[in-house]
Design a protein around this motif. Structure first.
Motif, PDB file in Angstrom:
ATOM      1  N   ARG A   1       0.835  -1.193   0.000  1.00 22.58           N
ATOM      2  CA  ARG A   1       0.000   0.000   0.000  1.00 22.58           C
ATOM      3  C   ARG A   1       0.867   1.239   0.000  1.00 22.58           C
ATOM      4  NH1 ARG A   1      -2.645  -0.486   6.108  1.00 22.58           N
ATOM      5  NH2 ARG A   1      -0.722  -0.059   7.278  1.00 22.58           N
ATOM      6  N   GLN A   2       0.286   2.317  -0.494  1.00 19.72           N
ATOM      7  CA  GLN A   2       0.994   3.587  -0.528  1.00 19.72           C
ATOM      8  C   GLN A   2       0.021   4.710  -0.238  1.00 19.72           C
ATOM      9  OE1 GLN A   2       3.313   4.282  -4.077  1.00 19.72           O
ATOM     10  NE2 GLN A   2       4.565   5.786  -3.015  1.00 19.72           N
ATOM     11  N   ALA A   3       0.293   5.401   0.853  1.00 23.31           N
ATOM     12  CA  ALA A   3      -0.482   6.581   1.215  1.00 23.31           C
ATOM     13  C   ALA A   3       0.190   7.809   0.624  1.00 23.31           C
ATOM     14  CB  ALA A   3      -0.586   6.693   2.731  1.00 23.31           C
ATOM     15  N   PRO A   4      -0.560   8.898   0.445  1.00 24.00           N
ATOM     16  CA  PRO A   4       0.037  10.108  -0.102  1.00 24.00           C
ATOM     17  C   PRO A   4       1.266  10.542   0.677  1.00 24.00           C
ATOM     18  CG  PRO A   4      -2.334  10.335   0.012  1.00 24.00           C
ATOM     19  CD  PRO A   4      -1.997   9.052   0.708  1.00 24.00           C
ATOM     20  N   GLU A   5       2.308  10.853  -0.048  1.00 21.61           N
ATOM     21  CA  GLU A   5       3.566  11.346   0.511  1.00 21.61           C
ATOM     22  C   GLU A   5       4.317  10.287   1.325  1.00 21.61           C
ATOM     23  OE1 GLU A   5       2.012  15.975   0.861  1.00 21.61           O
ATOM     24  OE2 GLU A   5       2.793  14.970   2.612  1.00 21.61           O
ATOM     25  N   ASN A   6       3.878   9.043   1.252  1.00 16.29           N
ATOM     26  CA  ASN A   6       4.584   7.954   1.933  1.00 16.29           C
ATOM     27  C   ASN A   6       5.199   7.004   0.921  1.00 16.29           C
ATOM     28  OD1 ASN A   6       3.658   9.045   4.299  1.00 16.29           O
ATOM     29  ND2 ASN A   6       2.462   7.263   4.927  1.00 16.29           N
ATOM     30  N   GLU A   7       6.176   6.253   1.364  1.00 21.65           N
ATOM     31  CA  GLU A   7       6.747   5.216   0.517  1.00 21.65           C
ATOM     32  C   GLU A   7       5.794   4.023   0.462  1.00 21.65           C
ATOM     33  OE1 GLU A   7      11.542   5.952   1.221  1.00 21.65           O
ATOM     34  OE2 GLU A   7      10.591   4.106   1.901  1.00 21.65           O
ATOM     35  N   ARG A   8       5.961   3.227  -0.589  1.00 19.31           N
ATOM     36  CA  ARG A   8       5.167   2.008  -0.686  1.00 19.31           C
ATOM     37  C   ARG A   8       5.564   1.073   0.454  1.00 19.31           C
ATOM     38  NH1 ARG A   8       3.764  -0.288  -6.530  1.00 19.31           N
ATOM     39  NH2 ARG A   8       3.277   1.953  -6.610  1.00 19.31           N
ATOM     40  N   GLU A   9       4.553   0.500   1.084  1.00 17.35           N
ATOM     41  CA  GLU A   9       4.761  -0.318   2.287  1.00 17.35           C
ATOM     42  C   GLU A   9       4.231  -1.728   2.062  1.00 17.35           C
ATOM     43  OE1 GLU A   9       3.141  -0.201   6.934  1.00 17.35           O
ATOM     44  OE2 GLU A   9       1.994   0.740   5.322  1.00 17.35           O
ATOM     45  N   GLY A  10       4.986  -2.707   2.470  1.00 14.19           N
ATOM     46  CA  GLY A  10       4.509  -4.081   2.396  1.00 14.19           C
ATOM     47  C   GLY A  10       3.468  -4.360   3.457  1.00 14.19           C
ATOM     48  N   VAL A  11       2.374  -4.975   3.056  1.00 14.38           N
ATOM     49  CA  VAL A  11       1.283  -5.299   3.979  1.00 14.38           C
ATOM     50  C   VAL A  11       1.261  -6.787   4.297  1.00 14.38           C
ATOM     51  CG1 VAL A  11      -1.219  -5.303   4.288  1.00 14.38           C
ATOM     52  CG2 VAL A  11      -0.102  -3.372   3.139  1.00 14.38           C
ATOM     53  N   ALA A  12       1.324  -7.606   3.259  1.00 17.61           N
ATOM     54  CA  ALA A  12       1.220  -9.051   3.467  1.00 17.61           C
ATOM     55  C   ALA A  12       1.846  -9.783   2.294  1.00 17.61           C
ATOM     56  CB  ALA A  12      -0.247  -9.463   3.598  1.00 17.61           C
ATOM     57  N   ILE A  13       2.339 -10.965   2.568  1.00 19.97           N
ATOM     58  CA  ILE A  13       2.753 -11.875   1.507  1.00 19.97           C
ATOM     59  C   ILE A  13       2.070 -13.218   1.719  1.00 19.97           C
ATOM     60  CG2 ILE A  13       4.940 -10.829   0.851  1.00 19.97           C
ATOM     61  CD1 ILE A  13       6.349 -12.771   2.739  1.00 19.97           C
ATOM     62  N   ILE A  14       1.796 -13.878   0.608  1.00 24.97           N
ATOM     63  CA  ILE A  14       1.219 -15.219   0.643  1.00 24.97           C
ATOM     64  C   ILE A  14       2.165 -16.115  -0.143  1.00 24.97           C
ATOM     65  CG2 ILE A  14      -0.828 -16.620   0.236  1.00 24.97           C
ATOM     66  CD1 ILE A  14      -1.496 -13.129  -0.423  1.00 24.97           C
ATOM     67  N   SER A  15       2.773 -17.050   0.551  1.00 24.00           N
ATOM     68  CA  SER A  15       3.777 -17.876  -0.096  1.00 24.00           C
ATOM     69  C   SER A  15       3.141 -18.814  -1.110  1.00 24.00           C
ATOM     70  CB  SER A  15       4.549 -18.684   0.950  1.00 24.00           C
ATOM     71  OG  SER A  15       3.794 -19.809   1.374  1.00 24.00           O
ATOM     72  N   ARG A  16       3.990 -19.487  -1.848  1.00 23.87           N
ATOM     73  CA  ARG A  16       3.519 -20.391  -2.887  1.00 23.87           C
ATOM     74  C   ARG A  16       2.704 -21.551  -2.311  1.00 23.87           C
ATOM     75  NH1 ARG A  16       8.971 -21.181  -6.311  1.00 23.87           N
ATOM     76  NH2 ARG A  16       9.716 -21.706  -4.217  1.00 23.87           N
ATOM     77  N   ILE A  17       2.890 -21.835  -1.014  1.00 24.27           N
ATOM     78  CA  ILE A  17       2.094 -22.895  -0.380  1.00 24.27           C
ATOM     79  C   ILE A  17       1.072 -22.316   0.590  1.00 24.27           C
ATOM     80  CG2 ILE A  17       3.826 -24.695  -0.695  1.00 24.27           C
ATOM     81  CD1 ILE A  17       4.620 -24.295   2.248  1.00 24.27           C
ATOM     82  N   GLY A  18       0.837 -21.014   0.500  1.00 27.55           N
ATOM     83  CA  GLY A  18      -0.249 -20.415   1.251  1.00 27.55           C
ATOM     84  C   GLY A  18       0.091 -19.884   2.629  1.00 27.55           C
ATOM     85  N   ILE A  19       1.354 -19.918   2.993  1.00 25.30           N
ATOM     86  CA  ILE A  19       1.745 -19.351   4.279  1.00 25.30           C
ATOM     87  C   ILE A  19       1.728 -17.837   4.160  1.00 25.30           C
ATOM     88  CG2 ILE A  19       3.604 -19.145   5.956  1.00 25.30           C
ATOM     89  CD1 ILE A  19       4.439 -22.000   5.142  1.00 25.30           C
ATOM     90  N   THR A  20       1.195 -17.187   5.174  1.00 26.20           N
ATOM     91  CA  THR A  20       1.068 -15.737   5.129  1.00 26.20           C
ATOM     92  C   THR A  20       1.960 -15.057   6.165  1.00 26.20           C
ATOM     93  OG1 THR A  20      -0.836 -15.859   6.632  1.00 26.20           O
ATOM     94  CG2 THR A  20      -1.299 -15.796   4.263  1.00 26.20           C
ATOM     95  N   TYR A  21       2.320 -13.836   5.849  1.00 28.67           N
ATOM     96  CA  TYR A  21       3.108 -13.006   6.758  1.00 28.67           C
ATOM     97  C   TYR A  21       2.616 -11.584   6.617  1.00 28.67           C
ATOM     98  CZ  TYR A  21       6.945 -10.495   8.889  1.00 28.67           C
ATOM     99  OH  TYR A  21       7.682  -9.662   9.681  1.00 28.67           O
ATOM    100  N   PHE A  22       2.506 -10.884   7.751  1.00 29.74           N
ATOM    101  CA  PHE A  22       1.935  -9.536   7.751  1.00 29.74           C
ATOM    102  C   PHE A  22       2.856  -8.539   8.421  1.00 29.74           C
ATOM    103  CE2 PHE A  22      -2.204 -10.819   6.284  1.00 29.74           C
ATOM    104  CZ  PHE A  22      -2.286 -12.138   6.680  1.00 29.74           C
ATOM    105  N   THR A  23       2.771  -7.322   7.967  1.00 29.84           N
ATOM    106  CA  THR A  23       3.469  -6.277   8.673  1.00 29.84           C
ATOM    107  C   THR A  23       2.796  -6.061  10.028  1.00 29.84           C
ATOM    108  OG1 THR A  23       4.389  -4.054   8.423  1.00 29.84           O
ATOM    109  CG2 THR A  23       2.095  -4.350   7.757  1.00 29.84           C
TER     110      THR A  23
END
Length: 122
Positions: free
Chosen positions: A37-59
């Motif tokens: 995600r990217q808010a105005p005047e902010n850098e793009r930020e990682g929110v979540a990843i979903i691995s190839r086998i469905g494992i998730t990780y969140f900021t």
């Protein structure tokens, strides 16, 4: 590879939204998928990843509020956002790379959607 996000909109604080990202190729067990995600005047930020086998990780800022999933049968990934807060307001992007997930570094992803706006009012 094309990615198309949908599901953004405007909600009040405490509300929920579900974002979808349709991918033009078979993601199967080949693609690591991410939400950023990217808010105005902010850098793009990682929110979540979903691995190839469905494992998730969140900021840290979304842990316990957001969930992510993938449906390889329809080449779509999802981001369920609950208990939304005004500081979640941003353009949300879906991203993909055809290799293992290795973190929330946006520079490591090769393919991007056009983004969908999420606005949370207090």
């Amino acid at each position: 590879v094309r990615l198309v996000e949908s599901g953004g909109g405007s909600v009040q604080a405490g509300g929920s939204l579900r974002l979808s990202c349709k991918v033009s190729v078979s993601i199967g067990s080949k693609y690591c998928m991410g939400w950023f995600r990217q808010a105005p005047e902010n850098e793009r930020e990682g929110v979540a990843i979903i691995s190839r086998i469905g494992i998730t990780y969140f900021t840290d800022s979304v842990k316990g509020r957001f969930t992510a999933s993938r449906d390889n049968a329809v080449n779509t990934v999802y981001l369920q956002m609950n208990s939304l807060r005004p500081d979640d307001t941003a353009i949300y992007y879906c991203a993909a790379k055809r290799r293992a997930c290795s973190g929330l570094d946006f520079a490591d992803f090769d393919y991007w959607g056009q983004g969908t706006q999420v606005t949370v009012s207090s």
